[in-house]
Design a protein around this motif. Structure first.
Motif, PDB file in Angstrom:
ATOM      1  N   CYS A   1       0.818  -1.195   0.000  1.00 55.97           N
ATOM      2  CA  CYS A   1       0.000   0.000   0.000  1.00 55.97           C
ATOM      3  C   CYS A   1       0.854   1.247   0.000  1.00 55.97           C
ATOM      4  O   CYS A   1       1.980   1.243   0.509  1.00 55.97           O
ATOM      5  CB  CYS A   1      -0.914   0.009   1.221  1.00 55.97           C
TER       6      CYS A   1
ATOM      7  N   ARG B   1      -0.361   4.426   5.001  1.00 58.11           N
ATOM      8  CA  ARG B   1      -0.049   3.663   6.218  1.00 58.11           C
ATOM      9  C   ARG B   1      -1.119   3.952   7.269  1.00 58.11           C
ATOM     10  O   ARG B   1      -0.801   4.387   8.368  1.00 58.11           O
ATOM     11  CB  ARG B   1       1.326   4.098   6.769  1.00 58.11           C
ATOM     12  N   CYS B   2      -2.381   3.741   6.914  1.00 58.80           N
ATOM     13  CA  CYS B   2      -3.469   4.066   7.844  1.00 58.80           C
ATOM     14  C   CYS B   2      -3.201   3.373   9.178  1.00 58.80           C
ATOM     15  O   CYS B   2      -2.954   2.160   9.203  1.00 58.80           O
ATOM     16  CB  CYS B   2      -4.795   3.612   7.278  1.00 58.80           C
TER      17      CYS B   2
ATOM     18  N   TYR C   1      -4.916   2.398  11.587  1.00 57.51           N
ATOM     19  CA  TYR C   1      -5.798   1.313  12.024  1.00 57.51           C
ATOM     20  C   TYR C   1      -5.571   0.045  11.202  1.00 57.51           C
ATOM     21  O   TYR C   1      -6.180  -0.989  11.465  1.00 57.51           O
ATOM     22  CB  TYR C   1      -7.276   1.733  11.923  1.00 57.51           C
ATOM     23  N   CYS C   2      -4.724   0.133  10.170  1.00 53.49           N
ATOM     24  CA  CYS C   2      -4.521  -1.004   9.258  1.00 53.49           C
ATOM     25  C   CYS C   2      -3.119  -1.577   9.344  1.00 53.49           C
ATOM     26  O   CYS C   2      -2.925  -2.789   9.238  1.00 53.49           O
ATOM     27  CB  CYS C   2      -4.818  -0.546   7.837  1.00 53.49           C
ATOM     28  N   MET C   3      -2.132  -0.706   9.508  1.00 49.31           N
ATOM     29  CA  MET C   3      -0.750  -1.215   9.581  1.00 49.31           C
ATOM     30  C   MET C   3       0.153  -0.220  10.312  1.00 49.31           C
ATOM     31  O   MET C   3      -0.152   0.964  10.371  1.00 49.31           O
ATOM     32  CB  MET C   3      -0.208  -1.521   8.188  1.00 49.31           C
TER      33      MET C   3
ATOM     34  N   GLY D   1      -4.595  -4.475   0.661  1.00 52.66           N
ATOM     35  CA  GLY D   1      -3.654  -3.490   0.184  1.00 52.66           C
ATOM     36  C   GLY D   1      -4.332  -2.507  -0.774  1.00 52.66           C
ATOM     37  O   GLY D   1      -5.544  -2.421  -0.837  1.00 52.66           O
ATOM     38  N   GLU D   2      -3.513  -1.784  -1.473  1.00 52.50           N
ATOM     39  CA  GLU D   2      -4.104  -0.868  -2.450  1.00 52.50           C
ATOM     40  C   GLU D   2      -4.024  -1.527  -3.834  1.00 52.50           C
ATOM     41  O   GLU D   2      -2.930  -1.737  -4.353  1.00 52.50           O
ATOM     42  CB  GLU D   2      -3.362   0.479  -2.422  1.00 52.50           C
TER      43      GLU D   2
ATOM     44  N   ASN E   1      -7.979   3.390  -2.018  1.00 53.84           N
ATOM     45  CA  ASN E   1      -7.738   4.580  -1.195  1.00 53.84           C
ATOM     46  C   ASN E   1      -7.734   5.843  -2.041  1.00 53.84           C
ATOM     47  O   ASN E   1      -7.627   6.948  -1.516  1.00 53.84           O
ATOM     48  CB  ASN E   1      -6.440   4.436  -0.389  1.00 53.84           C
TER      49      ASN E   1
ATOM     50  N   ALA F   1      -4.666  -5.082   5.432  1.00 53.79           N
ATOM     51  CA  ALA F   1      -4.112  -5.080   4.081  1.00 53.79           C
ATOM     52  C   ALA F   1      -3.909  -6.487   3.537  1.00 53.79           C
ATOM     53  O   ALA F   1      -3.763  -6.677   2.334  1.00 53.79           O
ATOM     54  CB  ALA F   1      -2.788  -4.321   4.054  1.00 53.79           C
TER      55      ALA F   1
HETATM   56 FE1  SF4 Z   1      -5.048   2.326   4.437  1.00 53.32          FE
HETATM   57 FE2  SF4 Z   1      -6.220   0.639   2.659  1.00 53.32          FE
HETATM   58 FE3  SF4 Z   1      -3.595   0.979   2.750  1.00 53.32          FE
HETATM   59 FE4  SF4 Z   1      -4.753  -0.294   4.735  1.00 53.32          FE
HETATM   60  S1  SF4 Z   1      -4.674  -0.995   2.669  1.00 53.32           S
HETATM   61  S2  SF4 Z   1      -3.107   1.245   4.864  1.00 53.32           S
HETATM   62  S3  SF4 Z   1      -6.682   0.843   4.812  1.00 53.32           S
HETATM   63  S4  SF4 Z   1      -5.097   2.559   2.277  1.00 53.32           S
END
Ligand code: SF4
Ligand code: SAM
Length: 330
Positions: free
Chosen positions: A22, A25-26, A28-30, A69-70, A98, A326
């Motif tokens: 990705c 680096r949100c 809440y996700c990583m 992931g993205e 995203n 992700a």
């Molecule tokens: Fe953010 Fe989506 Fe990337 Fe997770 S996968 S860090 S939610 S943009």
């Protein structure tokens, strides 16, 4: 063909995570440094993904969502999307993004027949966007929102509600539905953050989110939820868009869950909270793959946990979840 699980639930929806990588680096996700990225050979190839999708569509899947992931950081992703979009029997191809790299690709997505996109946007404030995602990319995301709407693609805006990090963004995001025909969906934070622990977030459950919105917009009305909807949906009279709340942590939607998930490394998850119930990659790289895969998929679907609580309980390690979203795809 109609596919049902051992609890009589229709299974017609696949969420395929095409990469764990990705460009955000949100938190809440990583973690800020990212996760231990999967090696290329660990990830299903496009050929394998297409083969799997074709098989699942024959089995009764008619909707596929591409996620990550993205998705747009994976090289040549548009080629995979085109191939999947042409599978006979598939009614709907959608994606979750995203929005950082998406805007220039919107015309092509439209030509491909993509009618709806989930765009993640937790705030309209550039500084808070940076604080949440650790990247200064809000302008590009807003550009993607414009591009999607101007191409007539339905947009669901996903916002994870994270305690004090963005609770102040709930009302401005709701306000957005006044002028824009978007569905803004607030998601309870789940514990899939790749390791960090955030405890205050769970105070923002769907009831609390709705209480805040209702206090400010007392005229808000409940509108019908679709048959497999994971969100409780509402509309404010006079507003073009809608508001939804997804009780992802409270898990109120398991009774109608129609979805399968496949991770980038080819693990099948029949529940967001399970640990992966089938190693698709191992089978798809073996002799007589289609035959074996069909049997294994049917077996997994026939042994599905009743709900997210049971799935979590059954996780082999029975430990708190340390996965990153992700690698699950949301
Ligand atoms: Fe953010 Fe989506 Fe990337 Fe997770 S996968 S860090 S939610 S943009
Ligand atoms: N990168 C894309 C994106 O962010 O839209 C697609 C993958 S992302 C994992 C899919 C969705 O999962 C996003 O809407 C994101 O906000 C959500 N998500 C990620 N981590 C989450 C968490 N811990 N709790 C709830 N939702 C989460």
């Amino acid at each position: 063909m109609t596919l049902k699980d051992n609890h009589g639930r229709l299974i017609n929806y696949l969420r395929l995570a095409v990469t764990d990588r990705c460009n955000l680096r949100c938190f809440y996700c990583m973690p800020e440094e990212g996760i231990d990225w999967l090696a290329r050979k660990e990830i299903l190839t496009f050929e394998e993904m297409l083969r799997l999708c074709a098989l699942l569509v024959k089995m009764g899947i008619d909707k596929i969502r591409i996620t990550g992931g993205e998705p747009f950081v994976r090289t040549d992703i548009m080629k995979l999307l085109w191939s999947i979009s042409k599978l006979p029997g598939l009614n709907q191809l959608t994606l979750t993004t995203n929005g950082v790299l998406t805007a220039p690709l919107v015309p092509e997505l439209k030509r491909m027949g993509i009618q709806s996109v989930n765009l993640s946007m937790d705030t309209l404030d550039r500084n808070r966007f940076f604080a949440i995602t650790r990247r200064d990319e809000l302008p590009k995301v807003l550009h993607t929102l414009d591009a999607l709407l101007s191409h007539g693609i339905d947009v669901k805006l996903n916002a994870v509600v994270m305690g004090e990090k963005n609770a102040q963004d709930i009302l401005p995001l709701v306000e957005l539905t006044k002028e824009l025909p978007v569905s803004v969906r607030f998601i309870e934070e789940m514990p899939f953050n790749g390791g960090d622990v955030h405890t205050d977030s769970l105070h923002w459950n769907y009831q609390r989110i709705m209480a805040l919105i209702t206090e400010k917009f007392p005229a808000i009305k409940k509108i019908p939820d679709g048959p497999f909807s994971t969100s409780y949906n509402y509309q404010i009279p006079g507003h073009q868009g809608k508001v939804g709340v997804i009780a992802a942590y409270s898990r109120t939607f398991c009774g109608t869950c129609n979805r399968l998930r496949v991770t980038p490394q080819g693990m099948l998850k029949t529940c967001l909270y399970d640990n992966g119930v089938l190693n698709i990659k191992e089978i798809i790289r073996s002799e007589k793959a289609d035959e074996k895969l069909l049997a294994a998929l049917l077996h997994a679907i026939n042994h599905r946990a009743k709900n997210g609580w049971e799935a979590e309980q059954l996780r082999k390690d029975a430990m708190p979840v340390h996965e990153s979203m992700a690698t699950i795809g949301g």
